[in-house]
Design a protein around this motif. Structure first.
Motif, PDB file in Angstrom:
ATOM      1  N   PHE A   1     -57.695 -12.884 -34.490  1.00 48.83           N
ATOM      2  CA  PHE A   1     -56.517 -13.499 -35.275  1.00 48.83           C
ATOM      3  C   PHE A   1     -55.474 -12.125 -35.653  1.00 48.83           C
ATOM      4  O   PHE A   1     -56.133 -11.199 -35.931  1.00 48.83           O
ATOM      5  CB  PHE A   1     -56.698 -14.481 -36.368  1.00 48.83           C
ATOM      6  N   CYS A   2     -54.270 -12.318 -35.835  1.00 51.90           N
ATOM      7  CA  CYS A   2     -53.542 -11.284 -36.404  1.00 51.90           C
ATOM      8  C   CYS A   2     -52.686 -11.879 -37.303  1.00 51.90           C
ATOM      9  O   CYS A   2     -52.545 -13.045 -37.774  1.00 51.90           O
ATOM     10  CB  CYS A   2     -52.758 -10.612 -35.499  1.00 51.90           C
TER      11      CYS A   2
ATOM     12  N   ILE B   1     -65.636 -12.691 -36.689  1.00 54.15           N
ATOM     13  CA  ILE B   1     -63.921 -13.122 -36.810  1.00 54.15           C
ATOM     14  C   ILE B   1     -63.464 -11.773 -36.983  1.00 54.15           C
ATOM     15  O   ILE B   1     -63.720 -10.661 -37.878  1.00 54.15           O
ATOM     16  CB  ILE B   1     -63.725 -13.898 -38.237  1.00 54.15           C
ATOM     17  N   VAL B   2     -62.651 -11.452 -35.936  1.00 47.54           N
ATOM     18  CA  VAL B   2     -61.853 -10.122 -35.894  1.00 47.54           C
ATOM     19  C   VAL B   2     -60.301 -10.286 -36.098  1.00 47.54           C
ATOM     20  O   VAL B   2     -59.718 -11.242 -35.620  1.00 47.54           O
ATOM     21  CB  VAL B   2     -62.135  -9.728 -34.291  1.00 47.54           C
ATOM     22  N   ALA B   3     -59.943  -9.254 -37.068  1.00 46.02           N
ATOM     23  CA  ALA B   3     -58.462  -9.419 -37.420  1.00 46.02           C
ATOM     24  C   ALA B   3     -57.779  -8.335 -36.598  1.00 46.02           C
ATOM     25  O   ALA B   3     -58.363  -7.130 -36.610  1.00 46.02           O
ATOM     26  CB  ALA B   3     -58.324  -9.349 -38.694  1.00 46.02           C
TER      27      ALA B   3
ATOM     28  N   ARG C   1     -64.611  -7.883 -38.907  1.00 42.83           N
ATOM     29  CA  ARG C   1     -64.036  -6.413 -38.442  1.00 42.83           C
ATOM     30  C   ARG C   1     -62.615  -6.531 -38.366  1.00 42.83           C
ATOM     31  O   ARG C   1     -61.943  -7.665 -38.087  1.00 42.83           O
ATOM     32  CB  ARG C   1     -64.889  -6.209 -37.129  1.00 42.83           C
ATOM     33  N   ILE C   2     -61.932  -5.199 -38.275  1.00 38.09           N
ATOM     34  CA  ILE C   2     -60.478  -5.358 -38.218  1.00 38.09           C
ATOM     35  C   ILE C   2     -60.083  -4.293 -37.503  1.00 38.09           C
ATOM     36  O   ILE C   2     -60.504  -3.135 -37.237  1.00 38.09           O
ATOM     37  CB  ILE C   2     -60.003  -5.026 -39.699  1.00 38.09           C
ATOM     38  N   MET C   3     -59.106  -4.379 -36.570  1.00 38.80           N
ATOM     39  CA  MET C   3     -58.534  -3.336 -35.548  1.00 38.80           C
ATOM     40  C   MET C   3     -57.120  -3.277 -35.976  1.00 38.80           C
ATOM     41  O   MET C   3     -56.578  -4.027 -36.214  1.00 38.80           O
ATOM     42  CB  MET C   3     -58.553  -4.163 -34.152  1.00 38.80           C
ATOM     43  N   VAL C   4     -56.699  -1.760 -36.129  1.00 37.57           N
ATOM     44  CA  VAL C   4     -55.636  -1.362 -36.556  1.00 37.57           C
ATOM     45  C   VAL C   4     -54.883  -1.059 -35.675  1.00 37.57           C
ATOM     46  O   VAL C   4     -55.304  -0.041 -34.649  1.00 37.57           O
ATOM     47  CB  VAL C   4     -55.603  -0.389 -37.586  1.00 37.57           C
ATOM     48  N   MET C   5     -53.659  -1.405 -35.266  1.00 35.37           N
ATOM     49  CA  MET C   5     -52.756  -0.936 -34.273  1.00 35.37           C
ATOM     50  C   MET C   5     -51.554  -0.585 -34.858  1.00 35.37           C
ATOM     51  O   MET C   5     -50.851  -1.060 -35.609  1.00 35.37           O
ATOM     52  CB  MET C   5     -52.191  -2.437 -33.345  1.00 35.37           C
ATOM     53  N   VAL C   6     -51.017   0.586 -34.287  1.00 37.54           N
ATOM     54  CA  VAL C   6     -49.662   1.295 -34.643  1.00 37.54           C
ATOM     55  C   VAL C   6     -49.048   1.474 -33.475  1.00 37.54           C
ATOM     56  O   VAL C   6     -49.524   2.310 -32.593  1.00 37.54           O
ATOM     57  CB  VAL C   6     -49.878   2.297 -35.468  1.00 37.54           C
ATOM     58  N   ARG C   7     -47.854   1.234 -33.303  1.00 38.74           N
ATOM     59  CA  ARG C   7     -46.887   1.616 -32.241  1.00 38.74           C
ATOM     60  C   ARG C   7     -47.604   1.337 -30.771  1.00 38.74           C
ATOM     61  O   ARG C   7     -47.854   2.085 -29.792  1.00 38.74           O
ATOM     62  CB  ARG C   7     -46.232   2.937 -32.384  1.00 38.74           C
ATOM     63  N   GLY C   8     -48.537   0.040 -30.909  1.00 32.18           N
ATOM     64  CA  GLY C   8     -49.351   0.027 -29.471  1.00 32.18           C
ATOM     65  C   GLY C   8     -50.571   0.520 -29.328  1.00 32.18           C
ATOM     66  O   GLY C   8     -51.267   0.103 -28.326  1.00 32.18           O
ATOM     67  N   THR C   9     -50.696   1.573 -29.933  1.00 30.43           N
ATOM     68  CA  THR C   9     -52.042   2.129 -30.054  1.00 30.43           C
ATOM     69  C   THR C   9     -53.201   1.757 -31.109  1.00 30.43           C
ATOM     70  O   THR C   9     -53.052   1.376 -32.141  1.00 30.43           O
ATOM     71  CB  THR C   9     -51.857   3.710 -30.045  1.00 30.43           C
TER      72      THR C   9
END
Ligand SMILES: Nc1ncnc2c1ncn2[C@@H]1O[C@H](COP(=O)(O)OP(=O)(O)OP(=O)(O)O)[C@@H](O)[C@H]1O
Ligand SMILES: [Mg+2]
Lengths: 245, 310
Positions: free
Chosen positions: A198-199, A29-31, A212-220
């Motif tokens: 999911f987000c 499960i990835v967020a 696991r978690i992926m962090v996005m800020v301003r598209g990056t």
């Protein structure tokens, strides 16, 4: 299973997705998290083919699926739900799921048999799984907001995807509905072995269920890692989470 | 359910005995109503059930008519070939026009279809040596058994019944449900793995085919074709039938056709202001009957049943 490499999407000079990287392995499960406007929905639209990337690659099961039409991507095994409820509001709950099954079994060109006779058992069993069986004959626009969101997951599940993408599955739900939805996502992952991306804005939920978690800020993409890694990453704290470590 | 089939059987029985009891003119009028009902129903498959802006449906009606008429008058082929060629010509043009217009969506689709259709109309209107130009073709012979009013009435009734039955089956099939899904929510539909464009194109072919069948029937009933059949104003008239009767209902367009054809027959001959009357009907529908007459009838019947229950 899913790999996103250096993905970009330009909206007339504005980079909504500006160097996104993402890795989802089977069974996980990835967020994806990030502030409003970070580009999460745009990223999901790029993966599922609703938008075409300006640059970058999307790979699924080792195959390049960048820029394929959405219906082809669905057939490859990716299903999704939408941030804003997106169901067939004039159809009943039952028919919503049944329609997805017509597509899954390539029956959408059948013209001379009665639609209502198809896939009754399978539709019922999906609805039962998601707790919507008693409401199956209701017009879907009459469902509560929470039930509509769950119905959307049911529709997505009916295609028997390998990867399920959920755009803010609990948005706008009452606390009890939220709890039910979290249990549901956990169950789908544990019992049915589904891979889920999911987000979500609610950090409690994210840290509760994500592997696991992926962090996005301003598209990056800033980082992708285990919840503990992400929680204590300096950049993330600065950009987004504040002091919660 | 049972009630519905009783109504259908009653109507059908009346239609079968009709020519035995009413004067010839009414038999002719009923034939025109039947084939126009099929025409409006075929348009509704595209515009009502799939949300495609089929703005120039009359083109397929005209092509079906001309296709049949030309085979009969210019070749020695048997009649049944002529009856099949008409609808096939309509399907072929439906395919070509569809492939071109599908690049655009919504209103743009409709506008382009009107342009291309008008082009075809202009060719038919001008090509005197082949199509008879603005006069059209008159006195087209048909086989003896359908030459008189009674004969062509039963032929029309037969073909229209079968066509309507097929269309009804299609609407309630998996394909029918799929195109309604496309109409209501295209984005959700593609996400289910459904190729929208292929389905839409097939809908266009179906609509074009049955529009062509209606045109073929017109040749049988009226023994004539003329360019007005496929002028864009007639497309508007068919559209008004659909709207008047009820766009999202199966029988609505047929009811719309009954009303419009009857009105045109009686008012069209005594006044020259038929287009104005049509315009007024359109305004009336938009403001007072946005759901169409069929919905009104249905609500009325349901309301009565409800009152009877309580
Ligand atoms: N079709 C579009 N045209 C122009 N700009 C767009 C378009 N779609 C999204 N954007 C912009 O791209 C940015 C990212 O939007 P996106 O919806 O992906 O963010 P998000 O992370 O999903 O935000 P939220 O958490 O509010 O859902 C926003 O600034 C948005 O205004
Ligand atoms: Mg979003």
């Amino acid at each position: 299973m899913l790999t996103v490499k250096d993905l970009y999407r330009d909206f007339k000079g504005f980079m909504a997705v500006n160097g996104a990287n993402l890795e989802v392995t089977k069974g996980e499960i990835v967020a994806v998290i990030g502030p409003n406007g970070a580009g999460k929905t745009t990223l999901f639209n790029l993966i599922t083919g609703h938008l075409k990337p300006t640059a970058g690659i999307v790979q699924f099961k080792g195959e390049d699926i960048t820029g394929l039409a959405p219906y082809k991507i669905c057939r490859k095994g990716i299903s999704r739900s939408f941030q804003i409820v997106n169901i067939f509001s004039k159809l009943t709950v039952f028919e919503n799921v049944q329609l997805a099954l017509f597509s899954k079994y390539s029956k959408t060109f059948r013209m001379f048999s009665k639609a209502s006779k198809y896939f009754i058992d399978e539709t019922n069993s999906i609805l039962e799984k998601l707790g919507l069986l008693e409401k199956k004959d209701l017009n879907s626009e009459l469902l509560s907001h929470g039930d509509q969101k769950v119905l959307e997951i049911a529709i997505a599940l009916a295609s028997s995807p390998d990867l399920l993408i959920l755009d803010e599955p609990t948005a706008g739900m009452a606390p009890r509905e939220t709890e039910r939805c979290i249990e549901l996502i956990k169950k789908l992952s544990k019992e049915y072995g589904l891979t889920i991306l999911f987000c979500e804005h609610d950090m409690k939920i994210v840290f509760n269920i994500a592997d696991r978690i992926m962090v996005m800020v301003r598209g990056t993409t800033i980082i992708q890692g285990r919840p503990e890694e992400v929680r204590c990453n300096e950049l993330v704290q600065k950009a987004y989470l504040g002091d919660i470590c | 359910m049972v009630k519905k089939s009783i109504i259908l059987i009653t109507i059908f029985t009346v239609l079968i005995v009709l020519p035995l009891i009413v004067p010839r003119f009414y038999v002719y009028l009923t034939s025109i109503i039947l084939l126009t009902g099929l025409l409006a129903t075929s348009l509704n498959i595209a515009i009502g059930y799939c949300g495609i802006y089929q703005f120039h449906h009359a083109i397929f009606y005209g092509l079906g008519g001309y296709g049949t008429a030309l085979v009969i008058t210019k070749t020695n082929l048997p009649y049944y070939i002529a009856f099949i060629v008409g609808p096939i010509v309509a399907v072929l043009f439906s395919l070509i026009i569809g492939l071109i217009c599908m690049r655009l969506t919504k209103l743009y689709f409709g506008m382009l279809q009107i342009s291309l259709g008008s082009l075809i109309w202009a060719v038919v209107y001008r090509w005197y040596s082949f199509t008879g130009g603005d006069d059209g073709i008159h006195g087209i012979p048909v086989p003896d058994f359908i030459a008189d009013a009674k004969g062509n009435y039963y032929f029309t009734l037969f073909v229209v019944s079968i066509s309507i039955f097929i269309l009804y089956r299609i609407i309630n099939s998996p394909f029918g449900k799929t195109i309604q899904g496309i109409r209501d929510n295209p984005i959700r539909t593609v996400s289910l793995g459904i190729n929208i464009n292929v389905h839409k194109l097939i809908v266009l072919l179906i609509a074009g085919f049955f529009g062509g069948v209606a045109g073929m029937l017109f040749v049988v009933v009226d023994n004539a074709v003329f360019p007005d059949m496929m002028f864009w104003t007639y497309s508007l008239e068919i559209l008004i039938m659909v709207l008047l009767g009820g766009m999202y209902t199966f029988w609505g367009p047929f009811i719309g056709a009954i009303i419009i054809v009857t009105l045109r027959t009686y008012l069209g001959s005594i006044t020259q202001y038929w287009p104005m009357i049509l315009g007024l009907i359109l305004i009336f529908v938009i403001f007072f009957l946005p759901q169409g007459i069929y919905a009104l009838i249905e609500n009325f019947v349901k309301g009565k049943a409800h009152n009877a229950d309580s």
